[in-house]
Design a protein around this motif. Structure first.
Motif, PDB file in Angstrom:
ATOM      1  N   LYS A 185       0.804  -1.224   0.000  1.00  0.00           N
ATOM      2  CA  LYS A 185       0.000   0.000   0.000  1.00  0.00           C
ATOM      3  C   LYS A 185       0.832   1.267   0.000  1.00  0.00           C
ATOM      4  O   LYS A 185       0.324   2.332  -0.326  1.00  0.00           O
ATOM      5  CB  LYS A 185      -0.953   0.002   1.189  1.00  0.00           C
ATOM      6  N   ASP A 186       2.105   1.192   0.397  1.00  0.00           N
ATOM      7  CA  ASP A 186       2.943   2.385   0.419  1.00  0.00           C
ATOM      8  C   ASP A 186       3.701   2.577  -0.895  1.00  0.00           C
ATOM      9  O   ASP A 186       4.620   3.377  -0.978  1.00  0.00           O
ATOM     10  CB  ASP A 186       3.933   2.320   1.594  1.00  0.00           C
ATOM     11  N   MET A 187       3.290   1.821  -1.902  1.00  0.00           N
ATOM     12  CA  MET A 187       3.945   1.949  -3.206  1.00  0.00           C
ATOM     13  C   MET A 187       3.771   3.360  -3.756  1.00  0.00           C
ATOM     14  O   MET A 187       2.658   3.901  -3.736  1.00  0.00           O
ATOM     15  CB  MET A 187       3.329   0.946  -4.189  1.00  0.00           C
ATOM     16  N   PRO A 188       4.827   3.995  -4.227  1.00  0.00           N
ATOM     17  CA  PRO A 188       4.698   5.347  -4.788  1.00  0.00           C
ATOM     18  C   PRO A 188       3.895   5.315  -6.082  1.00  0.00           C
ATOM     19  O   PRO A 188       3.780   4.271  -6.724  1.00  0.00           O
ATOM     20  CB  PRO A 188       6.149   5.760  -5.043  1.00  0.00           C
ATOM     21  N   PRO A 189       3.322   6.451  -6.500  1.00  0.00           N
ATOM     22  CA  PRO A 189       2.473   6.479  -7.697  1.00  0.00           C
ATOM     23  C   PRO A 189       3.185   5.975  -8.946  1.00  0.00           C
ATOM     24  O   PRO A 189       2.626   5.225  -9.736  1.00  0.00           O
ATOM     25  CB  PRO A 189       2.098   7.958  -7.840  1.00  0.00           C
ATOM     26  N   GLY A 190       4.457   6.371  -9.108  1.00  0.00           N
ATOM     27  CA  GLY A 190       5.194   5.942 -10.288  1.00  0.00           C
ATOM     28  C   GLY A 190       4.454   6.286 -11.570  1.00  0.00           C
ATOM     29  O   GLY A 190       3.775   7.303 -11.668  1.00  0.00           O
ATOM     30  N   ASP A 191       4.550   5.396 -12.552  1.00  0.00           N
ATOM     31  CA  ASP A 191       3.867   5.604 -13.841  1.00  0.00           C
ATOM     32  C   ASP A 191       2.545   4.860 -13.918  1.00  0.00           C
ATOM     33  O   ASP A 191       1.911   4.844 -14.968  1.00  0.00           O
ATOM     34  CB  ASP A 191       4.772   5.137 -14.990  1.00  0.00           C
ATOM     35  N   ARG A 192       2.118   4.231 -12.825  1.00  0.00           N
ATOM     36  CA  ARG A 192       0.879   3.449 -12.861  1.00  0.00           C
ATOM     37  C   ARG A 192      -0.332   4.360 -12.928  1.00  0.00           C
ATOM     38  O   ARG A 192      -0.377   5.413 -12.311  1.00  0.00           O
ATOM     39  CB  ARG A 192       0.766   2.561 -11.621  1.00  0.00           C
ATOM     40  N   ASN A 193      -1.318   3.909 -13.672  1.00  0.00           N
ATOM     41  CA  ASN A 193      -2.596   4.606 -13.742  1.00  0.00           C
ATOM     42  C   ASN A 193      -3.525   3.972 -12.711  1.00  0.00           C
ATOM     43  O   ASN A 193      -4.103   2.912 -12.928  1.00  0.00           O
ATOM     44  CB  ASN A 193      -3.187   4.481 -15.148  1.00  0.00           C
ATOM     45  N   TRP A 194      -3.677   4.645 -11.570  1.00  0.00           N
ATOM     46  CA  TRP A 194      -4.458   4.076 -10.478  1.00  0.00           C
ATOM     47  C   TRP A 194      -5.958   4.147 -10.743  1.00  0.00           C
ATOM     48  O   TRP A 194      -6.747   3.461 -10.082  1.00  0.00           O
ATOM     49  CB  TRP A 194      -4.079   4.745  -9.162  1.00  0.00           C
ATOM     50  N   CYS A 195      -6.386   4.960 -11.692  1.00  0.00           N
ATOM     51  CA  CYS A 195      -7.793   4.950 -12.099  1.00  0.00           C
ATOM     52  C   CYS A 195      -8.118   3.618 -12.781  1.00  0.00           C
ATOM     53  O   CYS A 195      -9.213   3.069 -12.603  1.00  0.00           O
ATOM     54  CB  CYS A 195      -8.095   6.114 -13.036  1.00  0.00           C
ATOM     55  N   TRP A 196      -7.183   3.088 -13.541  1.00  0.00           N
ATOM     56  CA  TRP A 196      -7.346   1.788 -14.179  1.00  0.00           C
ATOM     57  C   TRP A 196      -7.361   0.685 -13.128  1.00  0.00           C
ATOM     58  O   TRP A 196      -8.151  -0.257 -13.197  1.00  0.00           O
ATOM     59  CB  TRP A 196      -6.253   1.601 -15.219  1.00  0.00           C
ATOM     60  N   VAL A 197      -6.515   0.808 -12.110  1.00  0.00           N
ATOM     61  CA  VAL A 197      -6.529  -0.152 -11.000  1.00  0.00           C
ATOM     62  C   VAL A 197      -7.911  -0.173 -10.353  1.00  0.00           C
ATOM     63  O   VAL A 197      -8.492  -1.238 -10.088  1.00  0.00           O
ATOM     64  CB  VAL A 197      -5.456   0.196  -9.952  1.00  0.00           C
ATOM     65  N   GLY A 198      -8.477   1.019 -10.115  1.00  0.00           N
ATOM     66  CA  GLY A 198      -9.790   1.102  -9.491  1.00  0.00           C
ATOM     67  C   GLY A 198     -10.888   0.530 -10.356  1.00  0.00           C
ATOM     68  O   GLY A 198     -11.815  -0.122  -9.860  1.00  0.00           O
ATOM     69  N   LEU A 199     -10.814   0.765 -11.660  1.00  0.00           N
ATOM     70  CA  LEU A 199     -11.821   0.239 -12.576  1.00  0.00           C
ATOM     71  C   LEU A 199     -11.822  -1.287 -12.553  1.00  0.00           C
ATOM     72  O   LEU A 199     -12.879  -1.929 -12.503  1.00  0.00           O
ATOM     73  CB  LEU A 199     -11.555   0.756 -13.992  1.00  0.00           C
ATOM     74  N   LYS A 200     -10.644  -1.888 -12.593  1.00  0.00           N
ATOM     75  CA  LYS A 200     -10.572  -3.351 -12.540  1.00  0.00           C
ATOM     76  C   LYS A 200     -11.147  -3.880 -11.230  1.00  0.00           C
ATOM     77  O   LYS A 200     -11.925  -4.835 -11.214  1.00  0.00           O
ATOM     78  CB  LYS A 200      -9.107  -3.810 -12.666  1.00  0.00           C
ATOM     79  N   ARG A 201     -10.751  -3.235 -10.144  1.00  0.00           N
ATOM     80  CA  ARG A 201     -11.125  -3.713  -8.815  1.00  0.00           C
ATOM     81  C   ARG A 201     -12.636  -3.649  -8.602  1.00  0.00           C
ATOM     82  O   ARG A 201     -13.259  -4.616  -8.153  1.00  0.00           O
ATOM     83  CB  ARG A 201     -10.408  -2.874  -7.759  1.00  0.00           C
ATOM     84  N   LEU A 202     -13.232  -2.506  -8.912  1.00  0.00           N
ATOM     85  CA  LEU A 202     -14.647  -2.292  -8.631  1.00  0.00           C
ATOM     86  C   LEU A 202     -15.554  -2.769  -9.759  1.00  0.00           C
ATOM     87  O   LEU A 202     -16.676  -3.228  -9.510  1.00  0.00           O
ATOM     88  CB  LEU A 202     -14.915  -0.804  -8.374  1.00  0.00           C
ATOM     89  N   GLY A 203     -15.076  -2.652 -11.000  1.00  0.00           N
ATOM     90  CA  GLY A 203     -15.922  -2.991 -12.132  1.00  0.00           C
ATOM     91  C   GLY A 203     -15.890  -4.448 -12.510  1.00  0.00           C
ATOM     92  O   GLY A 203     -16.913  -5.030 -12.875  1.00  0.00           O
TER      93      GLY A 203
END
Length: 454
Positions: free
Chosen positions: A23-41
């Motif tokens: 959970k303490d992973m830095p933002p980096g180049d990841r698109n966290w909106c895409w992470v959320g879409l996969k998780r919730l959708g």
């Protein structure tokens, strides 16, 4: 790619990274909106045949952020990402007879089945005979047996340099819990592939034992090979959840690895599903050698999920898939207890919580080592249902979960959850599943939705 303003990416990072492994992973180049879409959708609705357009909406309704534009993980989604594409077509008598003759001559069929689940083979073989399909039963690999690892290595299913103990520790660190089921499942798939190589037929279909092929399965496969599969194809998943890549025909996606996910997690989270796989046997031997190296990397235990590992190397292998949204598609899953999860729990006779004083008051299975380390198998949950929230559906972040029919009360559903170490939430649906349906859910609860009848 999903180009979003910096404000949206920052908001998604703050919303989703805290409940993600590391959970303490830095933002980096990841698109966290895409992470959320996969998780919730998708992950929270794995059993539903939904398009990515529908999953975008569900993610927002479930409390997810609403970026300025939706994201379509499949390029050209209008080509294949919809339920009607899986509809049954009217086959002529000529097509049926031609397809059956072609299938019998060209396709070798394997069913992977653990000895402890022999009844599943009986049930599935009856279905296959009904469809005029001859199948070979291949023993699954139960890693709870003392000699199972050595035997699998001697058979060439697992590389001899694979360190299971290191993999167990790494799995514990990343929150995976037990991995014996994953190791056994991957080994069984490689055994099934080796069986197919001996058949001499150009194509092979490998089933897990919890699927129900549709009545026109033979005709669908015949049509797919003749009319849709590109010349370069090597493997096809006949039902793929959370598909990522590009729609290339009415029934097919070209699978691609999700570069948004780190390599250490095997780029997991998309392209789930190995219940029915079709292979070009001339490509299998070379493909398997690459694949085994990815799966049996003790430092990356997430790759032990054989479907995740294969999707991660789809830039090296011509891998295609039928989207799960297509209804009824080629096959359906039979709702049953997961053999992999049963084996992941270890041997109940020697590792149940009741056998260890340090696990008193817990439920599930424990794996104490010589130095007293618990390998993430026990859940600190008391065996009580506690308070029950009526009219509320729980949305969770995990890909783990399944439903059980004929559950007549919320108390029964609660007790089913208590018996599963991965279960952190449950939903009982009164008017479903022939008398009541219980949904067991893993991972952390990320939101609650008001819903009638639950």
């Amino acid at each position: 790619s999903w180009t979003l303003p910096a404000s949206s990416r920052s908001a998604c990072y703050e919303t989703y990274h805290g409940s993600y492994n590391g959970k303490d992973m830095p933002p980096g180049d990841r698109n966290w909106c895409w992470v959320g879409l996969k998780r919730l959708g998708c992950h929270a609705r794995l059993g539903y045949r939904l398009s990515w357009r529908e999953m975008n909406g569900i993610a927002h309704q479930s409390g997810g952020l609403n970026p300025p534009e939706p994201f379509f993980p499949l390029e050209d989604p209008q080509v294949c990402d919809a339920q009607p594409y899986g509809a049954t077509r009217a086959w002529s008598d000529y097509e049926k007879s031609t397809a059956r003759a072609w299938f019998q001559e060209n396709v070798h069929v394997v069913v992977l089945n653990l000895p402890m689940n022999r009844a599943r083979w009986t049930y599935m073989n009856a279905r296959l005979k009904e469809l005029e399909i001859d199948a070979t039963r291949v023993d699954g690999v139960d890693m709870r047996w003392e000699s199972a690892l050595a035997d699998a290595m001697a058979e060439g299913l697992i590389p001899k340099d694979f360190d299971l103990e290191v993999a167990k520790v790494e799995a514990w660190k990343s929150g995976l819990g037990g991995i014996l089921g994953r190791v056994g499942c991957a080994s069984a798939h490689f055994r099934g592939q080796k069986n197919a190589l001996k058949s001499g037929k150009p194509l092979a279909v490998v089933f897990e034992d919890d699927v129900w092929p549709e009545r026109d399965f033979v005709m669908r496969v015949w049509q797919l090979v003749r009319e849709e599969l590109p010349c370069d194809w090597e493997a096809v998943s006949l039902s793929s959840k959370c598909p990522f890549g590009k729609c290339v025909s009415k029934h097919l996606t070209r699978v691609q690895p999700d570069g948004n996910e780190p390599k250490v997690s095997c780029r997991g989270g998309v392209n789930y599903g190995f219940q029915g796989m079709m292979y070009r046997t001339s490509k299998l031997e070379a493909m398997q050698k690459k694949w085994q190296k990815v799966v049996f990397n003790a430092e990356h235990p997430q790759c032990l999920d054989v479907d995740v590992a294969f999707a991660s190397m789809s830039d090296e292998v011509a891998y295609y898939a039928v989207p799960f949204v297509q209804n009824p598609g080629f096959l359906s899953e039979i709702v049953s207890t997961s053999s992999r999860q049963t084996v992941d729990g270890g041997n109940p006779a020697s590792t149940s919580c009741s056998a260890h004083a340090g696990c008193k008051g817990m439920i599930g299975e424990c794996c104490p080592t010589a130095v007293g380390v618990q390998l993430g198998c026990c859940g600190e949950k008391l065996q009580t249902c506690g308070s029950i929230e009526s009219g509320v559906d729980f949305v969770v972040e995990s890909a783990w979960g399944y439903s059980v029919d004929h559950i007549t009360s919320p108390d029964q559903c609660c007790h089913l959850c208590q018996k599963q170490t991965k279960c952190n939430a449950w939903t009982w649906v009164k008017n479903a599943g022939a008398g009541g349906q219980c949904w067991l859910k893993g991972g952390q609860v990320v939101s609650k939705i008001k819903k009638e009848g639950v």
